[in-house]
Design a protein around this motif. Structure first.
Motif, short mmCIF file in Angstrom:
data_model
loop_
_atom_site.label_atom_id
_atom_site.label_comp_id
_atom_site.label_asym_id
_atom_site.label_seq_id
_atom_site.Cartn_x
_atom_site.Cartn_y
_atom_site.Cartn_z
N VAL A 1 5.62 9.51 1.58
CA VAL A 1 5.34 8.26 2.28
C VAL A 1 6.57 7.89 3.10
O VAL A 1 7.68 7.89 2.59
N VAL B 1 2.05 8.23 -6.30
CA VAL B 1 1.21 9.41 -6.52
C VAL B 1 2.11 10.63 -6.49
O VAL B 1 2.80 10.88 -5.49
N VAL C 1 0.84 -1.20 0.00
CA VAL C 1 0.00 0.00 0.00
C VAL C 1 0.87 1.24 0.00
O VAL C 1 0.60 2.21 -0.73
N LYS C 2 1.95 1.22 0.79
CA LYS C 2 2.85 2.37 0.82
C LYS C 2 3.50 2.59 -0.54
O LYS C 2 3.67 3.73 -0.98
N SER D 1 3.14 12.98 -3.30
CA SER D 1 2.87 12.34 -2.01
C SER D 1 4.17 12.09 -1.25
O SER D 1 5.24 11.94 -1.85
N LEU E 1 2.23 1.83 -3.46
CA LEU E 1 1.21 2.42 -4.32
C LEU E 1 1.02 3.90 -4.01
O LEU E 1 0.91 4.73 -4.91
N ASP E 2 1.00 4.24 -2.72
CA ASP E 2 0.87 5.64 -2.32
C ASP E 2 2.06 6.46 -2.80
O ASP E 2 1.90 7.63 -3.18
N ALA E 3 3.25 5.87 -2.79
CA ALA E 3 4.46 6.59 -3.19
C ALA E 3 4.46 6.91 -4.69
O ALA E 3 5.19 7.80 -5.13
#
Length: 76
Positions: free
Chosen positions: A42, A37, A30-31, A40, A33-35
């Motif tokens: 993280v 963006v 999940v991290k 963002s 995937l967030d990174a």
């Protein structure tokens, strides 16, 4: 119930450890995937970063770097 020999306790501990490892992989996924963006931020803890290869040394050593120079002039 346990019969007192500790075997059931070991099975429970192994199952719990496996669940925690799966959860840790899910969190790292999940991290990641967030990174991806743009903009963002993280945070990864040191264990997560190491698991992802952040501390793998892949730089050239000095001899390989000197050998790869293309702009050197040979004054023989």
């Amino acid at each position: 119930m346990s019969n007192g020999d500790g075997v059931n306790d070991l099975n429970v501990d192994a199952e719990l450890e496996m669940e925690l490892e799966v959860d840790a992989v899910d969190v790292v996924g999940v991290k990641l995937l967030d990174a991806m963006v743009p903009g963002s931020v993280v945070d990864f803890d040191p264990d997560e970063a190491e698991r992802l290869g952040a501390f793998n040394e892949d730089a050239l050593n000095e001899a390989d770097a000197l050998e790869s120079r293309i702009d050197s002039v040979n004054h023989e």
